[in-house]
Scaffold this motif. Structure first.
Motif, PDB file in Angstrom:
ATOM      1  N   LYS A 186      59.920-116.527 -26.666  1.00 19.23           N
ATOM      2  CA  LYS A 186      59.169-115.309 -26.339  1.00 19.23           C
ATOM      3  C   LYS A 186      58.637-114.639 -27.609  1.00 19.23           C
ATOM      4  O   LYS A 186      57.590-114.005 -27.580  1.00 19.23           O
ATOM      5  CB  LYS A 186      60.076-114.326 -25.591  1.00 19.23           C
ATOM      6  CG  LYS A 186      60.201-114.638 -24.118  1.00 19.23           C
ATOM      7  CD  LYS A 186      61.080-113.620 -23.454  1.00 19.23           C
ATOM      8  CE  LYS A 186      61.350-113.999 -22.034  1.00 19.23           C
ATOM      9  NZ  LYS A 186      62.348-113.129 -21.414  1.00 19.23           N
ATOM     10  N   ALA A 187      59.384-114.778 -28.695  1.00 16.57           N
ATOM     11  CA  ALA A 187      58.955-114.137 -29.943  1.00 16.57           C
ATOM     12  C   ALA A 187      57.964-115.001 -30.719  1.00 16.57           C
ATOM     13  O   ALA A 187      57.133-114.474 -31.447  1.00 16.57           O
ATOM     14  CB  ALA A 187      60.172-113.848 -30.812  1.00 16.57           C
ATOM     15  N   ILE A 188      58.055-116.324 -30.582  1.00 18.27           N
ATOM     16  CA  ILE A 188      57.226-117.216 -31.417  1.00 18.27           C
ATOM     17  C   ILE A 188      55.898-117.584 -30.760  1.00 18.27           C
ATOM     18  O   ILE A 188      54.857-117.590 -31.423  1.00 18.27           O
ATOM     19  CB  ILE A 188      58.015-118.499 -31.788  1.00 18.27           C
ATOM     20  CG1 ILE A 188      59.162-118.131 -32.733  1.00 18.27           C
ATOM     21  CG2 ILE A 188      57.124-119.527 -32.456  1.00 18.27           C
ATOM     22  CD1 ILE A 188      60.150-119.230 -32.942  1.00 18.27           C
ATOM     23  N   VAL A 189      55.916-117.876 -29.433  1.00 19.57           N
ATOM     24  CA  VAL A 189      54.710-118.400 -28.770  1.00 19.57           C
ATOM     25  C   VAL A 189      53.494-117.466 -28.908  1.00 19.57           C
ATOM     26  O   VAL A 189      52.432-117.913 -29.367  1.00 19.57           O
ATOM     27  CB  VAL A 189      54.994-118.762 -27.289  1.00 19.57           C
ATOM     28  CG1 VAL A 189      53.703-119.054 -26.530  1.00 19.57           C
ATOM     29  CG2 VAL A 189      55.921-119.955 -27.218  1.00 19.57           C
ATOM     30  N   PRO A 190      53.610-116.156 -28.559  1.00 19.76           N
ATOM     31  CA  PRO A 190      52.388-115.322 -28.642  1.00 19.76           C
ATOM     32  C   PRO A 190      51.786-115.231 -30.043  1.00 19.76           C
ATOM     33  O   PRO A 190      50.580-115.488 -30.183  1.00 19.76           O
ATOM     34  CB  PRO A 190      52.847-113.953 -28.126  1.00 19.76           C
ATOM     35  CG  PRO A 190      54.053-114.232 -27.326  1.00 19.76           C
ATOM     36  CD  PRO A 190      54.730-115.392 -27.973  1.00 19.76           C
ATOM     37  N   PRO A 191      52.569-114.913 -31.108  1.00 22.23           N
ATOM     38  CA  PRO A 191      51.885-114.839 -32.424  1.00 22.23           C
ATOM     39  C   PRO A 191      51.342-116.180 -32.893  1.00 22.23           C
ATOM     40  O   PRO A 191      50.251-116.234 -33.471  1.00 22.23           O
ATOM     41  CB  PRO A 191      52.963-114.325 -33.378  1.00 22.23           C
ATOM     42  CG  PRO A 191      54.244-114.477 -32.702  1.00 22.23           C
ATOM     43  CD  PRO A 191      53.988-114.501 -31.236  1.00 22.23           C
ATOM     44  N   ALA A 192      52.098-117.267 -32.627  1.00 18.61           N
ATOM     45  CA  ALA A 192      51.631-118.596 -33.068  1.00 18.61           C
ATOM     46  C   ALA A 192      50.323-118.948 -32.374  1.00 18.61           C
ATOM     47  O   ALA A 192      49.360-119.397 -33.017  1.00 18.61           O
ATOM     48  CB  ALA A 192      52.690-119.645 -32.779  1.00 18.61           C
ATOM     49  N   LEU A 193      50.264-118.701 -31.054  1.00 22.16           N
ATOM     50  CA  LEU A 193      49.059-119.014 -30.276  1.00 22.16           C
ATOM     51  C   LEU A 193      47.884-118.139 -30.726  1.00 22.16           C
ATOM     52  O   LEU A 193      46.766-118.638 -30.947  1.00 22.16           O
ATOM     53  CB  LEU A 193      49.360-118.769 -28.788  1.00 22.16           C
ATOM     54  CG  LEU A 193      48.389-119.345 -27.776  1.00 22.16           C
ATOM     55  CD1 LEU A 193      48.311-120.848 -27.905  1.00 22.16           C
ATOM     56  CD2 LEU A 193      48.828-118.975 -26.369  1.00 22.16           C
ATOM     57  N   ALA A 194      48.161-116.839 -30.896  1.00 22.36           N
ATOM     58  CA  ALA A 194      47.094-115.902 -31.274  1.00 22.36           C
ATOM     59  C   ALA A 194      46.535-116.223 -32.659  1.00 22.36           C
ATOM     60  O   ALA A 194      45.311-116.349 -32.822  1.00 22.36           O
ATOM     61  CB  ALA A 194      47.620-114.474 -31.240  1.00 22.36           C
ATOM     62  N   VAL A 195      47.423-116.394 -33.637  1.00 17.47           N
ATOM     63  CA  VAL A 195      46.962-116.628 -35.022  1.00 17.47           C
ATOM     64  C   VAL A 195      46.262-117.978 -35.125  1.00 17.47           C
ATOM     65  O   VAL A 195      45.146-118.075 -35.665  1.00 17.47           O
ATOM     66  CB  VAL A 195      48.141-116.540 -36.018  1.00 17.47           C
ATOM     67  CG1 VAL A 195      47.699-116.933 -37.416  1.00 17.47           C
ATOM     68  CG2 VAL A 195      48.714-115.136 -36.038  1.00 17.47           C
ATOM     69  N   THR A 196      46.892-119.026 -34.597  1.00 16.12           N
ATOM     70  CA  THR A 196      46.303-120.362 -34.710  1.00 16.12           C
ATOM     71  C   THR A 196      44.965-120.431 -33.974  1.00 16.12           C
ATOM     72  O   THR A 196      43.992-120.963 -34.500  1.00 16.12           O
ATOM     73  CB  THR A 196      47.264-121.433 -34.164  1.00 16.12           C
ATOM     74  OG1 THR A 196      48.546-121.182 -34.703  1.00 16.12           O
ATOM     75  CG2 THR A 196      46.828-122.826 -34.540  1.00 16.12           C
ATOM     76  N   GLY A 197      44.931-119.883 -32.749  1.00 14.25           N
ATOM     77  CA  GLY A 197      43.695-119.888 -31.960  1.00 14.25           C
ATOM     78  C   GLY A 197      42.576-119.179 -32.692  1.00 14.25           C
ATOM     79  O   GLY A 197      41.458-119.688 -32.782  1.00 14.25           O
ATOM     80  N   PHE A 198      42.878-118.008 -33.244  1.00 13.85           N
ATOM     81  CA  PHE A 198      41.850-117.229 -33.943  1.00 13.85           C
ATOM     82  C   PHE A 198      41.356-117.969 -35.191  1.00 13.85           C
ATOM     83  O   PHE A 198      40.149-118.015 -35.457  1.00 13.85           O
ATOM     84  CB  PHE A 198      42.404-115.850 -34.309  1.00 13.85           C
ATOM     85  CG  PHE A 198      41.366-114.926 -34.872  1.00 13.85           C
ATOM     86  CD1 PHE A 198      40.346-114.435 -34.074  1.00 13.85           C
ATOM     87  CD2 PHE A 198      41.390-114.561 -36.201  1.00 13.85           C
ATOM     88  CE1 PHE A 198      39.369-113.593 -34.582  1.00 13.85           C
ATOM     89  CE2 PHE A 198      40.424-113.722 -36.720  1.00 13.85           C
ATOM     90  CZ  PHE A 198      39.412-113.237 -35.915  1.00 13.85           C
ATOM     91  N   VAL A 199      42.305-118.570 -35.921  1.00 17.18           N
ATOM     92  CA  VAL A 199      41.920-119.319 -37.140  1.00 17.18           C
ATOM     93  C   VAL A 199      41.043-120.518 -36.763  1.00 17.18           C
ATOM     94  O   VAL A 199      40.038-120.795 -37.435  1.00 17.18           O
ATOM     95  CB  VAL A 199      43.170-119.761 -37.936  1.00 17.18           C
ATOM     96  CG1 VAL A 199      42.807-120.757 -39.029  1.00 17.18           C
ATOM     97  CG2 VAL A 199      43.846-118.556 -38.565  1.00 17.18           C
TER      98      VAL A 199
END
Lengths: 140, 277
Positions: B8-21
Protein backbone atom coordinates in the motif's frame (compact mmCIF):
# COMPACT_ATOMS: atom_id res chain seq x y z
CA UNK A 1 -18.79 0.01 -8.20
CA UNK A 2 -15.26 -1.33 -7.66
CA UNK A 3 -15.23 -2.52 -11.31
CA UNK A 4 -15.46 1.07 -12.55
CA UNK A 5 -11.69 1.41 -12.77
CA UNK A 6 -11.43 -1.72 -14.89
CA UNK A 7 -14.26 -0.61 -17.19
CA UNK A 8 -12.57 2.74 -17.67
CA UNK A 9 -9.27 0.99 -18.42
CA UNK A 10 -10.99 -1.32 -20.95
CA UNK A 11 -12.65 1.68 -22.65
CA UNK A 12 -9.31 3.52 -22.78
CA UNK A 13 -7.56 0.50 -24.33
CA UNK A 14 -10.36 0.23 -26.93
CA UNK A 15 -10.00 3.94 -27.83
CA UNK A 16 -6.19 3.55 -27.90
CA UNK A 17 -6.50 0.63 -30.33
CA UNK A 18 -8.45 2.86 -32.73
CA UNK A 19 -5.99 5.75 -32.15
CA UNK A 20 -3.02 3.45 -32.87
CA UNK A 21 -4.31 3.19 -36.45
CA UNK A 22 -4.60 6.99 -36.57
CA UNK A 23 -8.43 6.69 -36.35
CA UNK A 24 -8.50 5.01 -39.78
CA UNK A 25 -11.57 2.82 -38.90
CA UNK A 26 -13.56 6.06 -38.37
CA UNK A 27 -14.77 8.24 -41.26
CA UNK A 28 -12.51 11.24 -41.95
CA UNK A 29 -13.75 14.73 -41.15
CA UNK A 30 -14.82 16.73 -44.21
CA UNK A 31 -12.50 19.58 -45.15
CA UNK A 32 -15.25 22.12 -44.39
CA UNK A 33 -15.49 20.90 -40.78
CA UNK A 34 -11.70 20.95 -40.48
CA UNK A 35 -11.66 24.50 -41.80
CA UNK A 36 -14.38 25.40 -39.28
CA UNK A 37 -12.30 23.97 -36.43
CA UNK A 38 -9.39 26.17 -37.45
CA UNK A 39 -5.66 25.53 -37.27
CA UNK A 40 -4.71 22.80 -34.74
CA UNK A 41 -2.28 23.73 -31.94
CA UNK A 42 1.36 22.72 -32.42
CA UNK A 43 2.47 19.28 -31.21
CA UNK A 44 4.82 20.98 -28.74
CA UNK A 45 1.92 22.87 -27.16
CA UNK A 46 -0.20 19.71 -26.90
CA UNK A 47 2.77 17.88 -25.31
CA UNK A 48 3.15 20.66 -22.74
CA UNK A 49 -0.54 20.40 -21.91
CA UNK A 50 -0.22 16.59 -21.62
CA UNK A 51 2.65 16.90 -19.11
CA UNK A 52 0.65 19.42 -17.03
CA UNK A 53 -2.49 17.27 -17.19
CA UNK A 54 -0.63 14.07 -16.19
CA UNK A 55 1.10 15.82 -13.29
CA UNK A 56 -2.09 17.38 -11.93
CA UNK A 57 -4.13 14.16 -12.40
CA UNK A 58 -1.53 12.11 -10.47
CA UNK A 59 -1.39 14.72 -7.67
CA UNK A 60 -5.22 14.75 -7.50
CA UNK A 61 -5.45 10.94 -7.23
CA UNK A 62 -2.67 10.77 -4.61
CA UNK A 63 -4.39 13.48 -2.54
CA UNK A 64 -7.68 11.53 -2.77
CA UNK A 65 -5.80 8.41 -1.62
CA UNK A 66 -4.36 10.36 1.31
CA UNK A 67 -7.71 11.76 2.42
CA UNK A 68 -9.49 8.41 1.90
CA UNK A 69 -12.04 10.13 -0.32
CA UNK A 70 -14.50 7.94 -2.22
CA UNK A 71 -14.58 10.26 -5.27
CA UNK A 72 -13.47 8.80 -8.60
CA UNK A 73 -13.03 10.32 -12.03
CA UNK A 74 -11.84 7.40 -14.15
CA UNK A 75 -14.32 8.01 -16.99
CA UNK A 76 -13.61 11.72 -17.17
CA UNK A 77 -9.91 10.87 -17.51
CA UNK A 78 -10.77 8.61 -20.47
CA UNK A 79 -12.50 11.65 -22.02
CA UNK A 80 -9.50 13.94 -21.48
CA UNK A 81 -7.08 11.33 -22.86
CA UNK A 82 -9.28 10.80 -25.93
CA UNK A 83 -9.18 14.58 -26.47
CA UNK A 84 -5.35 14.40 -26.45
CA UNK A 85 -5.47 11.64 -29.08
CA UNK A 86 -7.83 13.82 -31.16
CA UNK A 87 -5.63 16.93 -30.83
CA UNK A 88 -2.49 15.00 -31.85
CA UNK A 89 -4.44 13.47 -34.75
CA UNK A 90 -5.50 16.90 -36.06
CA UNK A 91 -1.96 18.25 -35.54
CA UNK A 92 -0.72 15.23 -37.59
CA UNK A 93 1.59 14.19 -34.75
CA UNK A 94 -0.23 11.15 -33.35
CA UNK A 95 2.33 8.66 -34.72
CA UNK A 96 5.13 10.34 -32.74
CA UNK A 97 3.17 10.90 -29.55
CA UNK A 98 0.78 7.94 -29.29
CA UNK A 99 2.84 6.07 -26.68
CA UNK A 100 3.17 9.17 -24.49
CA UNK A 101 -0.63 9.53 -24.28
CA UNK A 102 -0.98 5.77 -23.74
CA UNK A 103 1.61 5.77 -20.91
CA UNK A 104 -0.10 8.80 -19.32
CA UNK A 105 -3.50 7.11 -19.54
CA UNK A 106 -2.21 3.79 -18.25
CA UNK A 107 -0.52 5.47 -15.26
CA UNK A 108 -3.54 7.61 -14.34
CA UNK A 109 -6.11 4.83 -14.76
CA UNK A 110 -3.92 2.25 -12.96
CA UNK A 111 -3.57 4.64 -10.01
CA UNK A 112 -7.30 5.39 -10.08
CA UNK A 113 -8.12 1.64 -10.26
CA UNK A 114 -5.77 0.91 -7.38
CA UNK A 115 -7.43 3.70 -5.36
CA UNK A 116 -10.94 2.39 -6.16
CA UNK A 117 -9.94 -1.19 -5.34
CA UNK A 118 -8.22 -0.17 -2.10
CA UNK A 119 -11.10 2.05 -1.00
CA UNK A 120 -13.77 -0.59 -1.56
CA UNK A 121 -11.63 -3.36 -0.01
CA UNK A 122 -11.45 -1.19 3.10
CA UNK A 123 -15.20 -0.53 3.03
CA UNK A 124 -15.93 -4.27 2.60
CA UNK A 125 -13.63 -5.08 5.53
CA UNK A 126 -15.44 -2.54 7.73
CA UNK A 127 -18.84 -3.98 6.74
CA UNK A 128 -17.55 -7.48 7.47
CA UNK A 129 -16.41 -6.41 10.94
CA UNK A 130 -19.85 -4.91 11.69
CA UNK A 131 -21.53 -8.13 10.50
CA UNK A 132 -19.15 -10.23 12.63
CA UNK A 133 -19.93 -8.06 15.66
CA UNK A 134 -23.70 -8.48 15.09
CA UNK A 135 -23.25 -12.24 14.68
CA UNK A 136 -21.17 -12.38 17.88
CA UNK A 137 -23.76 -10.40 19.88
CA UNK A 138 -26.52 -12.73 18.61
CA UNK A 139 -24.58 -15.79 19.80
CA UNK A 140 -23.95 -14.21 23.22
CA UNK B 1 0.05 -9.23 -1.99
CA UNK B 2 -1.46 -5.76 -2.62
CA UNK B 3 -3.18 -5.81 0.79
CA UNK B 4 0.08 -5.70 2.73
CA UNK B 5 1.14 -2.48 4.39
CA UNK B 6 4.35 -2.36 2.32
CA UNK B 7 2.46 -2.73 -0.97
CA UNK B 8 0.00 0.00 0.00
CA UNK B 9 2.91 2.34 0.70
CA UNK B 10 5.09 1.42 -2.30
CA UNK B 11 2.68 0.84 -5.24
CA UNK B 12 1.16 4.38 -5.55
CA UNK B 13 4.43 6.40 -5.45
CA UNK B 14 6.29 3.88 -7.63
CA UNK B 15 3.48 3.87 -10.22
CA UNK B 16 3.04 7.66 -10.13
CA UNK B 17 6.75 8.55 -10.37
CA UNK B 18 7.66 5.91 -12.95
CA UNK B 19 4.57 6.62 -15.08
CA UNK B 20 5.22 10.36 -15.06
CA UNK B 21 8.92 9.89 -15.90
CA UNK B 22 8.01 7.54 -18.79
CA UNK B 23 5.48 10.08 -20.18
CA UNK B 24 8.07 12.88 -19.95
CA UNK B 25 10.77 10.71 -21.56
CA UNK B 26 8.47 9.71 -24.44
CA UNK B 27 7.47 13.32 -25.09
CA UNK B 28 11.08 14.48 -24.80
CA UNK B 29 12.17 11.74 -27.21
CA UNK B 30 9.46 12.80 -29.67
CA UNK B 31 10.53 16.47 -29.47
CA UNK B 32 14.24 15.60 -29.81
CA UNK B 33 13.49 13.30 -32.75
CA UNK B 34 11.49 16.02 -34.54
CA UNK B 35 14.26 18.59 -33.87
CA UNK B 36 16.98 16.23 -35.12
CA UNK B 37 14.95 15.37 -38.22
CA UNK B 38 14.35 19.07 -38.95
CA UNK B 39 18.07 19.77 -38.45
CA UNK B 40 18.95 16.98 -40.89
CA UNK B 41 16.48 18.37 -43.43
CA UNK B 42 17.89 21.88 -42.96
CA UNK B 43 21.41 20.52 -43.42
CA UNK B 44 20.31 18.66 -46.54
CA UNK B 45 18.55 21.72 -47.94
CA UNK B 46 21.73 23.76 -47.45
CA UNK B 47 23.68 21.00 -49.17
CA UNK B 48 21.23 21.09 -52.09
CA UNK B 49 21.62 24.90 -52.30
CA UNK B 50 25.41 24.49 -52.27
CA UNK B 51 25.23 21.93 -55.09
CA UNK B 52 22.96 24.19 -57.17
CA UNK B 53 25.32 27.14 -56.62
CA UNK B 54 28.35 24.94 -57.45
CA UNK B 55 26.81 23.70 -60.66
CA UNK B 56 25.40 27.08 -61.75
CA UNK B 57 28.43 28.10 -63.77
CA UNK B 58 28.65 24.71 -65.50
CA UNK B 59 24.94 24.95 -66.36
CA UNK B 60 25.33 28.49 -67.75
CA UNK B 61 28.23 27.33 -69.87
CA UNK B 62 26.33 24.15 -70.78
CA UNK B 63 29.41 22.19 -69.66
CA UNK B 64 27.83 18.75 -69.34
CA UNK B 65 31.13 16.98 -68.67
CA UNK B 66 31.83 19.18 -65.65
CA UNK B 67 28.24 18.70 -64.39
CA UNK B 68 28.57 14.92 -64.70
CA UNK B 69 31.84 15.04 -62.73
CA UNK B 70 30.40 17.23 -59.96
CA UNK B 71 27.33 15.02 -59.54
CA UNK B 72 29.48 11.86 -59.67
CA UNK B 73 31.88 13.15 -57.02
CA UNK B 74 29.04 14.21 -54.70
CA UNK B 75 27.45 10.77 -55.12
CA UNK B 76 30.67 9.12 -53.92
CA UNK B 77 30.51 11.02 -50.63
CA UNK B 78 29.77 8.72 -47.65
CA UNK B 79 26.11 8.95 -46.62
CA UNK B 80 24.93 10.35 -49.97
CA UNK B 81 22.69 7.63 -51.36
CA UNK B 82 21.40 9.39 -54.45
CA UNK B 83 21.98 12.63 -56.31
CA UNK B 84 20.47 13.48 -59.68
CA UNK B 85 19.19 16.36 -61.77
CA UNK B 86 16.13 15.87 -63.92
CA UNK B 87 14.42 18.27 -66.29
CA UNK B 88 10.86 19.59 -66.28
CA UNK B 89 9.61 16.53 -68.14
CA UNK B 90 11.09 14.26 -65.49
CA UNK B 91 13.94 12.90 -67.63
CA UNK B 92 17.06 12.29 -65.55
CA UNK B 93 19.86 14.34 -67.13
CA UNK B 94 22.63 13.73 -64.58
CA UNK B 95 22.88 11.13 -61.86
CA UNK B 96 25.49 9.55 -59.60
CA UNK B 97 23.97 6.21 -60.69
CA UNK B 98 24.76 6.27 -64.42
CA UNK B 99 22.13 3.60 -65.15
CA UNK B 100 19.24 5.97 -64.47
CA UNK B 101 20.42 8.71 -66.84
CA UNK B 102 17.79 9.35 -69.56
CA UNK B 103 15.11 7.42 -67.64
CA UNK B 104 11.84 9.10 -66.62
CA UNK B 105 11.11 9.77 -62.95
CA UNK B 106 7.77 8.46 -61.67
CA UNK B 107 5.65 11.51 -60.75
CA UNK B 108 3.59 9.39 -58.40
CA UNK B 109 6.68 8.42 -56.36
CA UNK B 110 6.56 9.54 -52.68
CA UNK B 111 8.79 12.55 -53.18
CA UNK B 112 7.11 13.78 -56.36
CA UNK B 113 3.44 13.47 -55.42
CA UNK B 114 3.64 16.49 -53.05
CA UNK B 115 4.15 18.81 -56.03
CA UNK B 116 2.25 16.74 -58.58
CA UNK B 117 -0.92 16.00 -56.57
CA UNK B 118 -3.00 18.54 -58.52
CA UNK B 119 -3.46 18.99 -62.25
CA UNK B 120 -0.77 21.71 -62.24
CA UNK B 121 2.52 21.01 -60.47
CA UNK B 122 3.47 23.34 -57.60
CA UNK B 123 6.48 25.46 -58.46
CA UNK B 124 7.48 26.65 -54.99
CA UNK B 125 7.43 24.80 -51.69
CA UNK B 126 8.47 25.46 -48.08
CA UNK B 127 11.84 24.11 -46.98
CA UNK B 128 10.35 21.29 -44.87
CA UNK B 129 7.84 20.34 -47.61
CA UNK B 130 10.75 19.70 -50.01
CA UNK B 131 11.85 16.74 -47.88
CA UNK B 132 10.59 13.17 -48.10
CA UNK B 133 11.46 9.99 -46.21
CA UNK B 134 11.30 6.59 -47.80
CA UNK B 135 12.91 3.14 -47.85
CA UNK B 136 14.87 2.42 -51.01
CA UNK B 137 15.06 -0.83 -52.99
CA UNK B 138 17.98 -2.01 -50.81
CA UNK B 139 15.90 -1.50 -47.64
CA UNK B 140 17.75 1.59 -46.40
CA UNK B 141 15.94 4.59 -44.91
CA UNK B 142 16.56 7.76 -46.92
CA UNK B 143 15.80 11.42 -46.34
CA UNK B 144 15.64 13.12 -49.71
CA UNK B 145 15.33 16.74 -50.80
CA UNK B 146 14.07 18.04 -54.10
CA UNK B 147 15.33 21.52 -54.83
CA UNK B 148 14.09 23.29 -57.96
CA UNK B 149 16.59 24.91 -60.32
CA UNK B 150 14.82 28.17 -61.14
CA UNK B 151 15.07 30.05 -64.40
CA UNK B 152 17.15 33.25 -64.26
CA UNK B 153 17.76 36.09 -66.74
CA UNK B 154 21.26 34.71 -67.35
CA UNK B 155 19.69 31.38 -68.29
CA UNK B 156 17.03 32.42 -70.76
CA UNK B 157 19.25 35.18 -72.18
CA UNK B 158 22.21 32.84 -72.76
CA UNK B 159 22.83 32.10 -76.47
CA UNK B 160 23.26 28.33 -75.95
CA UNK B 161 19.96 27.74 -74.11
CA UNK B 162 16.50 27.19 -75.42
CA UNK B 163 14.57 28.15 -72.26
CA UNK B 164 11.95 30.82 -72.55
CA UNK B 165 11.55 33.60 -70.00
CA UNK B 166 8.10 32.20 -69.04
CA UNK B 167 9.54 28.87 -67.92
CA UNK B 168 9.83 29.15 -64.14
CA UNK B 169 11.54 25.85 -63.24
CA UNK B 170 14.31 24.46 -65.46
CA UNK B 171 14.93 21.26 -63.57
CA UNK B 172 15.03 19.58 -60.19
CA UNK B 173 17.99 18.56 -58.06
CA UNK B 174 17.15 15.43 -56.07
CA UNK B 175 19.53 14.44 -53.29
CA UNK B 176 19.03 11.63 -50.77
CA UNK B 177 21.05 11.07 -47.60
CA UNK B 178 21.08 7.91 -45.51
CA UNK B 179 19.03 8.07 -42.29
CA UNK B 180 21.40 5.57 -40.67
CA UNK B 181 23.43 8.10 -38.57
CA UNK B 182 20.19 9.71 -37.35
CA UNK B 183 18.63 6.34 -36.51
CA UNK B 184 21.82 5.29 -34.67
CA UNK B 185 21.76 8.46 -32.55
CA UNK B 186 18.04 7.97 -31.83
CA UNK B 187 18.63 4.33 -30.83
CA UNK B 188 21.35 5.45 -28.37
CA UNK B 189 18.99 8.10 -27.01
CA UNK B 190 16.19 5.50 -26.62
CA UNK B 191 18.53 3.14 -24.77
CA UNK B 192 19.74 5.90 -22.41
CA UNK B 193 16.17 6.98 -21.68
CA UNK B 194 15.14 3.37 -20.96
CA UNK B 195 18.07 2.99 -18.55
CA UNK B 196 17.10 6.33 -16.96
CA UNK B 197 13.47 5.14 -16.48
CA UNK B 198 14.64 1.84 -14.97
CA UNK B 199 16.95 3.75 -12.61
CA UNK B 200 14.06 6.02 -11.54
CA UNK B 201 11.88 2.94 -10.93
CA UNK B 202 14.63 1.22 -8.91
CA UNK B 203 15.34 4.38 -6.91
CA UNK B 204 11.66 5.06 -6.18
CA UNK B 205 10.80 1.49 -5.19
CA UNK B 206 14.14 0.95 -3.43
CA UNK B 207 14.13 4.30 -1.62
CA UNK B 208 10.52 4.05 -0.43
CA UNK B 209 11.03 0.38 0.56
CA UNK B 210 14.23 1.13 2.51
CA UNK B 211 12.69 4.07 4.38
CA UNK B 212 9.52 2.11 5.05
CA UNK B 213 11.46 -0.92 6.28
CA UNK B 214 13.66 1.14 8.60
CA UNK B 215 11.08 3.59 9.94
CA UNK B 216 7.80 1.69 9.91
CA UNK B 217 7.94 -2.05 9.23
CA UNK B 218 10.85 -2.89 11.60
CA UNK B 219 9.39 -0.98 14.61
CA UNK B 220 5.95 -2.51 13.95
CA UNK B 221 7.48 -6.02 13.88
CA UNK B 222 9.32 -5.36 17.16
CA UNK B 223 6.13 -4.00 18.73
CA UNK B 224 4.18 -7.01 17.46
CA UNK B 225 6.78 -9.39 18.99
CA UNK B 226 6.65 -7.50 22.31
CA UNK B 227 2.82 -7.61 22.36
CA UNK B 228 2.76 -11.33 21.43
CA UNK B 229 5.22 -12.25 24.19
CA UNK B 230 3.34 -10.15 26.76
CA UNK B 231 0.08 -11.82 25.72
CA UNK B 232 1.70 -15.23 26.26
CA UNK B 233 2.35 -14.17 29.89
CA UNK B 234 6.02 -13.20 29.74
CA UNK B 235 6.70 -10.44 32.21
CA UNK B 236 9.49 -7.92 32.73
CA UNK B 237 9.87 -7.30 29.02
CA UNK B 238 11.07 -3.91 27.87
CA UNK B 239 8.98 -2.19 25.19
CA UNK B 240 10.83 -1.18 22.01
CA UNK B 241 12.06 2.41 22.27
CA UNK B 242 11.31 4.80 19.42
CA UNK B 243 10.84 8.56 19.44
CA UNK B 244 7.71 8.52 17.31
CA UNK B 245 4.07 7.35 17.33
CA UNK B 246 5.15 3.68 17.41
CA UNK B 247 7.36 4.36 20.45
CA UNK B 248 4.43 6.15 22.10
CA UNK B 249 2.17 3.18 21.37
CA UNK B 250 4.77 0.75 22.82
CA UNK B 251 5.13 2.82 26.03
CA UNK B 252 1.35 3.04 26.46
CA UNK B 253 1.06 -0.72 25.97
CA UNK B 254 3.84 -1.36 28.51
CA UNK B 255 2.08 0.87 31.07
CA UNK B 256 -1.23 -0.88 30.43
CA UNK B 257 0.38 -4.32 30.81
CA UNK B 258 2.08 -3.21 34.06
CA UNK B 259 -1.21 -1.88 35.46
CA UNK B 260 -3.09 -5.06 34.56
CA UNK B 261 -0.34 -7.16 36.14
CA UNK B 262 -0.37 -5.16 39.38
CA UNK B 263 -4.20 -5.41 39.46
CA UNK B 264 -3.97 -9.20 39.00
CA UNK B 265 -1.27 -9.40 41.72
CA UNK B 266 -3.43 -7.37 44.11
CA UNK B 267 -6.47 -9.53 43.35
CA UNK B 268 -4.45 -12.71 44.02
CA UNK B 269 -3.05 -11.14 47.28
CA UNK B 270 -6.63 -10.39 48.45
CA UNK B 271 -6.25 -6.63 48.66
CA UNK B 272 -8.58 -4.19 46.84
CA UNK B 273 -7.40 -3.15 43.40
CA UNK B 274 -6.22 0.47 43.15
CA UNK B 275 -8.78 2.87 41.72
CA UNK B 276 -8.21 3.85 38.10
CA UNK B 277 -7.00 7.34 37.64
Amino acid sequence: MSNRGLWAMALFIAISTVALRDFSPLPTLPETVRALLGRPPSALMISGALVLYTFSAIILILSRMMSGSGQFGAFSHVGYLSAFYAFYHFARALDENFWAVFAAGFTILALESYHIWNHYSEEIRKEQEVLDAIEQSRRD
Amino acid sequence: MFKSFAAKAIVPPALAVTGFVIVCCLLLYSVIKTDMLNDTIRHETNLADTIIKSTRYAMLKDDREMLRNIIGNIGQQKGVEQVRIFNKKGVVAFSAHHAEVNTIVDKKAPGCIACHAGPVAATSMGRMEQARRFIDARGRSIIAITAPVYNEPECFAAPCHVHTAEQKVLGILDIGLSEEPLQRTLATLRMRMTVFCLMILALTVGGVSALLQRNVLMPIRELWEYVSRTRRGETGLKAPVYRDEIGELARSFQEMAAKLKSRDDDREGGSDPPADR
